[in-house]
Design a protein around this motif. Sequence first.
Motif, PDB file in Angstrom:
ATOM      1  N   THR A  42       0.845  -1.192   0.000  1.00  0.00           N
ATOM      2  CA  THR A  42       0.000   0.000   0.000  1.00  0.00           C
ATOM      3  C   THR A  42       0.880   1.242   0.000  1.00  0.00           C
ATOM      4  N   ARG A  43       0.582   2.142  -0.908  1.00  0.00           N
ATOM      5  CA  ARG A  43       1.358   3.382  -0.995  1.00  0.00           C
ATOM      6  C   ARG A  43       0.750   4.421  -0.070  1.00  0.00           C
ATOM      7  N   TYR A  65       7.722   9.041   8.747  1.00  0.00           N
ATOM      8  CA  TYR A  65       8.068   8.157   7.635  1.00  0.00           C
ATOM      9  C   TYR A  65       9.512   7.664   7.758  1.00  0.00           C
ATOM     10  N   LYS A  66      10.414   8.559   8.150  1.00  0.00           N
ATOM     11  CA  LYS A  66      11.835   8.188   8.286  1.00  0.00           C
ATOM     12  C   LYS A  66      12.001   7.112   9.364  1.00  0.00           C
ATOM     13  N   THR A  76      10.786   3.571   1.189  1.00  0.00           N
ATOM     14  CA  THR A  76      10.643   4.701   0.289  1.00  0.00           C
ATOM     15  C   THR A  76      11.250   4.305  -1.044  1.00  0.00           C
ATOM     16  N   ARG A  77      10.452   4.443  -2.080  1.00  0.00           N
ATOM     17  CA  ARG A  77      10.876   4.005  -3.410  1.00  0.00           C
ATOM     18  C   ARG A  77      10.910   5.169  -4.385  1.00  0.00           C
ATOM     19  N   THR A  82       6.174   6.040  -0.809  1.00  0.00           N
ATOM     20  CA  THR A  82       6.440   5.254   0.396  1.00  0.00           C
ATOM     21  C   THR A  82       5.388   4.164   0.490  1.00  0.00           C
ATOM     22  N   VAL A  83       5.849   2.919   0.599  1.00  0.00           N
ATOM     23  CA  VAL A  83       4.927   1.785   0.623  1.00  0.00           C
ATOM     24  C   VAL A  83       5.110   0.956   1.888  1.00  0.00           C
ATOM     25  N   VAL A  84       4.035   0.311   2.300  1.00  0.00           N
ATOM     26  CA  VAL A  84       4.043  -0.561   3.474  1.00  0.00           C
ATOM     27  C   VAL A  84       4.751  -1.862   3.106  1.00  0.00           C
TER      28      VAL A  84
END
Length: 126
Positions: A42-43, A65-66, A76-77, A82-84
Amino acid sequence: MTPAAGFPGTWRPNTASTVALFEQLRLHVIHLADNGSLPPGTRLPAVRALAEVLDVAPHTVARAYKELEAAGVVATRGRNGTVVCARDERLGGLSAAAATYAAAAKAQGATFAEAVKLLAAAYDVP
């Protein structure tokens, strides 16, 4: 990658809490990932977009997020966001650390109960 449908929904950080806003967000994402509400892949919303929805500073979301990324909860892509991460990915590093701890405890002659007691003490569990 699927976008987070409705995330964060009606959830908002509690500004009256003594818990930092980024920590509240971090804990909320972990809870949702653990209970399946945010399935792997999930993004999550972009930092600025989520900050606007939550009415917090972008730095607050960026820090959450960090820390989530450092814990392996999200990845983080770049342009893909950012995805789970899958729980197995998240716990990989912890599993390796546990194996190292168990090996060290065995090498020093500690029983399982003694090793658990030391771990509990390190966790501040009475």
